[in-house]
Design a protein around this motif. Structure first.
Motif, PDB file in Angstrom:
ATOM      1  N   GLY A  41       0.862  -1.096  -0.121  1.00 41.26           N
ATOM      2  CA  GLY A  41      -0.131   0.140  -0.403  1.00 41.26           C
ATOM      3  C   GLY A  41       1.112   1.029   0.008  1.00 41.26           C
ATOM      4  N   ASP A  42       0.289   2.398  -0.071  1.00 42.03           N
ATOM      5  CA  ASP A  42       1.005   3.397   0.750  1.00 42.03           C
ATOM      6  C   ASP A  42       2.676   3.453   1.546  1.00 42.03           C
ATOM      7  OD1 ASP A  42      -1.383   4.968  -0.862  1.00 42.03           O
ATOM      8  OD2 ASP A  42      -1.668   6.049   1.140  1.00 42.03           O
ATOM      9  N   ALA A  43       2.478   2.922   1.907  1.00 45.91           N
ATOM     10  CA  ALA A  43       4.192   2.451   2.709  1.00 45.91           C
ATOM     11  C   ALA A  43       5.004   2.315   1.845  1.00 45.91           C
ATOM     12  CB  ALA A  43       3.849   1.255   3.759  1.00 45.91           C
ATOM     13  N   ALA A  44       4.464   1.155   1.042  1.00 44.15           N
ATOM     14  CA  ALA A  44       5.565   0.692  -0.096  1.00 44.15           C
ATOM     15  C   ALA A  44       5.216   1.447  -1.770  1.00 44.15           C
ATOM     16  CB  ALA A  44       5.534  -0.744  -0.607  1.00 44.15           C
ATOM     17  N   HIS A  45       4.331   1.541  -2.427  1.00 45.87           N
ATOM     18  CA  HIS A  45       3.979   2.632  -3.589  1.00 45.87           C
ATOM     19  C   HIS A  45       2.816   3.752  -2.933  1.00 45.87           C
ATOM     20  CE1 HIS A  45       0.517  -0.120  -3.562  1.00 45.87           C
ATOM     21  NE2 HIS A  45       1.300  -1.217  -2.938  1.00 45.87           N
ATOM     22  N   ALA A  46       2.996   4.996  -2.616  1.00 49.76           N
ATOM     23  CA  ALA A  46       2.099   5.883  -2.906  1.00 49.76           C
ATOM     24  C   ALA A  46       1.906   6.922  -4.048  1.00 49.76           C
ATOM     25  CB  ALA A  46       2.459   6.707  -1.496  1.00 49.76           C
ATOM     26  N   THR A  47       0.658   7.164  -4.648  1.00 44.75           N
ATOM     27  CA  THR A  47       0.555   7.775  -5.673  1.00 44.75           C
ATOM     28  C   THR A  47      -0.558   8.725  -4.978  1.00 44.75           C
ATOM     29  OG1 THR A  47      -0.043   7.348  -8.031  1.00 44.75           O
ATOM     30  CG2 THR A  47      -1.084   6.395  -5.834  1.00 44.75           C
ATOM     31  N   THR A  48      -0.496   9.630  -6.633  1.00 44.31           N
ATOM     32  CA  THR A  48      -1.919  10.475  -6.500  1.00 44.31           C
ATOM     33  C   THR A  48      -2.836   9.967  -6.348  1.00 44.31           C
ATOM     34  OG1 THR A  48      -0.745  11.396  -8.292  1.00 44.31           O
ATOM     35  CG2 THR A  48       0.194  12.130  -6.428  1.00 44.31           C
ATOM     36  N   PRO A  49      -4.187  10.779  -7.284  1.00 48.43           N
ATOM     37  CA  PRO A  49      -5.065  10.002  -7.600  1.00 48.43           C
ATOM     38  C   PRO A  49      -5.765  10.762  -8.669  1.00 48.43           C
ATOM     39  CG  PRO A  49      -5.794  12.314  -6.115  1.00 48.43           C
ATOM     40  CD  PRO A  49      -4.611  12.025  -6.101  1.00 48.43           C
ATOM     41  N   HIS A  50      -4.590  10.543  -9.331  1.00 42.18           N
ATOM     42  CA  HIS A  50      -5.370  10.625 -11.230  1.00 42.18           C
ATOM     43  C   HIS A  50      -5.616  10.194 -12.085  1.00 42.18           C
ATOM     44  CE1 HIS A  50      -1.742  15.164 -10.169  1.00 42.18           C
ATOM     45  NE2 HIS A  50      -2.514  15.161 -10.973  1.00 42.18           N
ATOM     46  N   LEU A  51      -4.917   8.337 -11.711  1.00 43.84           N
ATOM     47  CA  LEU A  51      -5.519   7.375 -12.258  1.00 43.84           C
ATOM     48  C   LEU A  51      -6.719   6.600 -11.197  1.00 43.84           C
ATOM     49  CD1 LEU A  51      -2.244   5.888 -13.758  1.00 43.84           C
ATOM     50  CD2 LEU A  51      -3.861   7.272 -14.701  1.00 43.84           C
ATOM     51  N   ALA A  52      -6.846   6.952  -9.738  1.00 42.25           N
ATOM     52  CA  ALA A  52      -7.730   7.506  -9.197  1.00 42.25           C
ATOM     53  C   ALA A  52      -7.372   5.226  -8.543  1.00 42.25           C
ATOM     54  CB  ALA A  52      -9.194   6.907 -10.190  1.00 42.25           C
ATOM     55  N   SER A  53      -6.799   5.185  -8.808  1.00 44.35           N
ATOM     56  CA  SER A  53      -6.342   3.781  -8.392  1.00 44.35           C
ATOM     57  C   SER A  53      -5.297   3.670  -7.191  1.00 44.35           C
ATOM     58  CB  SER A  53      -5.477   3.496 -10.039  1.00 44.35           C
ATOM     59  OG  SER A  53      -6.478   3.398 -10.615  1.00 44.35           O
ATOM     60  N   GLY A  54      -5.288   4.186  -6.341  1.00 48.98           N
ATOM     61  CA  GLY A  54      -4.388   3.942  -5.303  1.00 48.98           C
ATOM     62  C   GLY A  54      -4.884   2.827  -4.025  1.00 48.98           C
ATOM     63  N   ALA A  55      -6.218   2.965  -3.993  1.00 44.86           N
ATOM     64  CA  ALA A  55      -7.145   2.408  -3.300  1.00 44.86           C
ATOM     65  C   ALA A  55      -7.011   0.519  -4.003  1.00 44.86           C
ATOM     66  CB  ALA A  55      -8.236   2.646  -2.657  1.00 44.86           C
ATOM     67  N   GLY A  56      -7.438   1.118  -5.336  1.00 41.45           N
ATOM     68  CA  GLY A  56      -6.952  -0.741  -5.741  1.00 41.45           C
ATOM     69  C   GLY A  56      -5.749  -0.870  -6.395  1.00 41.45           C
ATOM     70  N   MET A  57      -4.447  -0.482  -6.164  1.00 46.61           N
ATOM     71  CA  MET A  57      -3.642  -0.715  -6.065  1.00 46.61           C
ATOM     72  C   MET A  57      -2.980  -1.560  -4.988  1.00 46.61           C
ATOM     73  SD  MET A  57      -2.144  -0.447  -9.168  1.00 46.61           S
ATOM     74  CE  MET A  57      -0.431  -0.573  -9.343  1.00 46.61           C
ATOM     75  N   ALA A  58      -3.257  -0.775  -3.411  1.00 42.62           N
ATOM     76  CA  ALA A  58      -3.483  -1.663  -1.984  1.00 42.62           C
ATOM     77  C   ALA A  58      -4.393  -2.557  -2.502  1.00 42.62           C
ATOM     78  CB  ALA A  58      -3.837   0.021  -0.689  1.00 42.62           C
ATOM     79  N   VAL A  59      -5.268  -2.870  -1.992  1.00 37.65           N
ATOM     80  CA  VAL A  59      -6.086  -4.116  -2.413  1.00 37.65           C
ATOM     81  C   VAL A  59      -5.571  -5.114  -3.218  1.00 37.65           C
ATOM     82  CG1 VAL A  59      -8.400  -5.355  -3.096  1.00 37.65           C
ATOM     83  CG2 VAL A  59      -7.889  -2.737  -2.297  1.00 37.65           C
ATOM     84  N   GLU A  60      -5.205  -4.976  -4.240  1.00 41.71           N
ATOM     85  CA  GLU A  60      -4.087  -6.143  -5.261  1.00 41.71           C
ATOM     86  C   GLU A  60      -2.892  -6.764  -5.005  1.00 41.71           C
ATOM     87  OE1 GLU A  60      -5.410  -4.290  -9.745  1.00 41.71           O
ATOM     88  OE2 GLU A  60      -2.972  -4.794  -9.652  1.00 41.71           O
ATOM     89  N   SER A  61      -2.069  -5.412  -3.765  1.00 42.22           N
ATOM     90  CA  SER A  61      -0.801  -5.964  -3.393  1.00 42.22           C
ATOM     91  C   SER A  61      -1.580  -6.647  -2.537  1.00 42.22           C
ATOM     92  CB  SER A  61      -0.311  -4.932  -2.252  1.00 42.22           C
ATOM     93  OG  SER A  61       0.285  -4.422  -3.799  1.00 42.22           O
ATOM     94  N   GLY A  62      -2.464  -6.134  -1.202  1.00 46.54           N
ATOM     95  CA  GLY A  62      -2.880  -7.409  -0.289  1.00 46.54           C
ATOM     96  C   GLY A  62      -3.238  -8.898  -1.067  1.00 46.54           C
ATOM     97  N   ILE A  63      -3.790  -8.985  -1.648  1.00 46.26           N
ATOM     98  CA  ILE A  63      -4.580 -10.735  -2.180  1.00 46.26           C
ATOM     99  C   ILE A  63      -2.893 -11.032  -2.785  1.00 46.26           C
ATOM    100  CG2 ILE A  63      -5.069 -11.213  -4.708  1.00 46.26           C
ATOM    101  CD1 ILE A  63      -7.662  -8.459  -3.881  1.00 46.26           C
ATOM    102  N   VAL A  64      -2.293 -10.116  -3.567  1.00 40.54           N
ATOM    103  CA  VAL A  64      -1.145 -10.704  -4.535  1.00 40.54           C
ATOM    104  C   VAL A  64       0.080 -11.249  -3.120  1.00 40.54           C
ATOM    105  CG1 VAL A  64       1.323 -10.417  -5.799  1.00 40.54           C
ATOM    106  CG2 VAL A  64      -0.952  -9.586  -5.867  1.00 40.54           C
ATOM    107  N   LEU A  65       0.391 -10.154  -2.186  1.00 34.42           N
ATOM    108  CA  LEU A  65       1.194 -11.098  -1.341  1.00 34.42           C
ATOM    109  C   LEU A  65       0.453 -12.259  -0.112  1.00 34.42           C
ATOM    110  CD1 LEU A  65       3.310 -10.110   0.706  1.00 34.42           C
ATOM    111  CD2 LEU A  65       1.428  -9.840   2.076  1.00 34.42           C
ATOM    112  N   ALA A  66      -0.798 -12.806  -0.520  1.00 33.51           N
ATOM    113  CA  ALA A  66      -1.239 -13.875   0.169  1.00 33.51           C
ATOM    114  C   ALA A  66      -1.062 -14.897  -1.023  1.00 33.51           C
ATOM    115  CB  ALA A  66      -2.792 -13.511   0.396  1.00 33.51           C
ATOM    116  N   GLN A  67      -0.605 -14.567  -2.248  1.00 36.71           N
ATOM    117  CA  GLN A  67      -1.197 -15.707  -3.587  1.00 36.71           C
ATOM    118  C   GLN A  67       0.149 -15.425  -3.078  1.00 36.71           C
ATOM    119  OE1 GLN A  67      -2.555 -13.523  -6.550  1.00 36.71           O
ATOM    120  NE2 GLN A  67      -4.686 -14.227  -5.848  1.00 36.71           N
TER     121      GLN A  67
END
Length: 379
Positions: free
Chosen positions: A292-318
């Motif tokens: 999440g923002d601890a590793a890959h903090a972004t700006t809202p221009h692509l409206a994807s910061g939250a989505g990327m954090a969710v993806e990272s949580g899923i990928v970590l477990a996978q």
């Protein structure tokens, strides 16, 4: 959704109860890991307006099994209307779904989204301790010895740092990293009732300060505006926020103008300077890992910061479930996420720079379309 169990991992501590931390906690718990979650806020609240839920973000929430709840509590649409800042229509864009069975895009109020995720955390019987962070982390070879801010201690097979852009875990365990860097822009947000006739997302262009409106429920929207950031020594109080945003909207028509004329001091208004950083690897130190923002903090221009954090949580477990060891799983997680996060952050920063420089709209359009097309690819 449950997945393959993680035989090499029995216990995990997730530091940070935001979107990324909850996604990681849910994904690990569903794979049989005994997860504990801590958050610094004693009330486990979330502040914020609405949040845009893009197709890739909806796909990630479907992986968590939360798509139906988001569709019910939020607003789903398949169109975005582009206006000149005076309210005259430029175009209506139909947005196709990126995968069968997924809505195209939408929005939801951030506190409602957090409650949906918090409910799932409780359903999985994940212990949650509040008003707490970490003060020391020691890799022991087979795990991590943790000292908490209340002086208690614990031992875990894995510690996940998902504790925001100002990560304490990053500060303690990753000396090669640095805080995110200001981009020169700030973002205004207001939560307000839905303007009459609004039937999808709206963008207002052709002004020094672009803005947009996202529906977040049957009678709720949030509006955002991007402006050059002017540093100041003190935060604006509620009266200053209201007056400043009202003035910034003086040239706008359409529903943006309706919001200017209708907004009151009772509506939630926020302003924050933007900062971003892709932290250099490694994203893990022994059995401590960031997301999440601890590793890959972004700006809202692509409206994807939250989505990327969710993806990272899923990928970590996978990847931990697929790997033979925790260490190889953490490396696989980083390998899978680093390039995608770099692309998203660099594209967002480039779009913001173009806005600050009043760059060519065609270049802005090309950057935006290219980045969104890449984000639509499977993660």
């Amino acid at each position: 959704m449950s997945g393959q169990s993680i035989e090499s991992l029995a216990t995990a501590l997730v530091v940070g109860g935001g979107i990324g931390g909850m996604a990681a906690a849910i994904s690990l718990a569903e794979r049989g890991v005994a997860v504990e979650l801590i958050d610094l806020d004693p009330a486990w609240r979330v502040y914020g307006a609405g949040i845009t839920i893009t197709g890739p973000t909806l796909r990630a929430y479907r992986e968590l099994g939360l798509l139906d709840q988001i569709k019910t509590a939020g607003a789903i649409t398949n169109r975005t209307s582009l206006f000149r800042h005076d309210g005259s229509l430029i175009a209506v864009l139909e947005e196709p779904a990126i995968e069968e069975g997924l809505p195209a895009t939408g929005g939801i109020m951030r506190p409602i989204l957090h409650r949906i995720m918090q409910t799932r955390v409780r359903e999985l019987a994940i212990p949650v301790r509040l008003g707490l962070t970490v003060t020391a982390l020691e890799n022991t070879g087979s795990g991590v010895a943790v000292t908490f801010s209340d002086a208690s201690r614990g031992d875990y097979d894995l510690v996940v740092g998902a504790d925001s852009i100002h990560s304490r875990v990053r500060e303690i365990a990753f000396p090669h990293m640095a805080p995110p860097v200001p981009t020169g822009q700030g973002c205004w947000r207001i939560s307000i009732r839905k303007p009459p006739g609004l039937d999808g997302a709206e963008f207002y262009l052709g002004h020094d300060n672009p803005c947009g409106i996202t529906a977040c429920g049957p009678d709720a929207v949030y509006m955002w505006m991007l402006t050059p950031h002017q540093p100041r020594e003190t935060f604006m109080d509620e009266a200053e926020l209201f007056a400043a945003l009202h003035d910034l909207l003086r040239d706008f028509g359409g529903n943006a103008g309706w919001i200017r004329d209708t907004m009151t001091r009772e509506d939630w208004i926020n302003y924050r300077p933007l900062a971003a950083a892709l932290q250099p690897g490694p994203w893990f130190a022994g059995r401590i890992v960031l997301l999440g923002d601890a590793a890959h903090a972004t700006t809202p221009h692509l409206a994807s910061g939250a989505g990327m954090a969710v993806e990272s949580g899923i990928v970590l477990a996978q990847e931990l479930a697929r790997a033979g060891t925790v260490e190889s799983g953490l490396q696989a997680y980083q390998d899978r996420r680093f390039g995608r996060c770099r692309d998203m952050i660099e594209s967002s920063i480039a779009i913001g720079r173009l806005q600050l420089e009043h760059g060519d709209p065609a270049a802005h359009k090309a950057l935006l379309e290219g980045a969104l097309a890449r984000l639509n690819q499977p993660f």
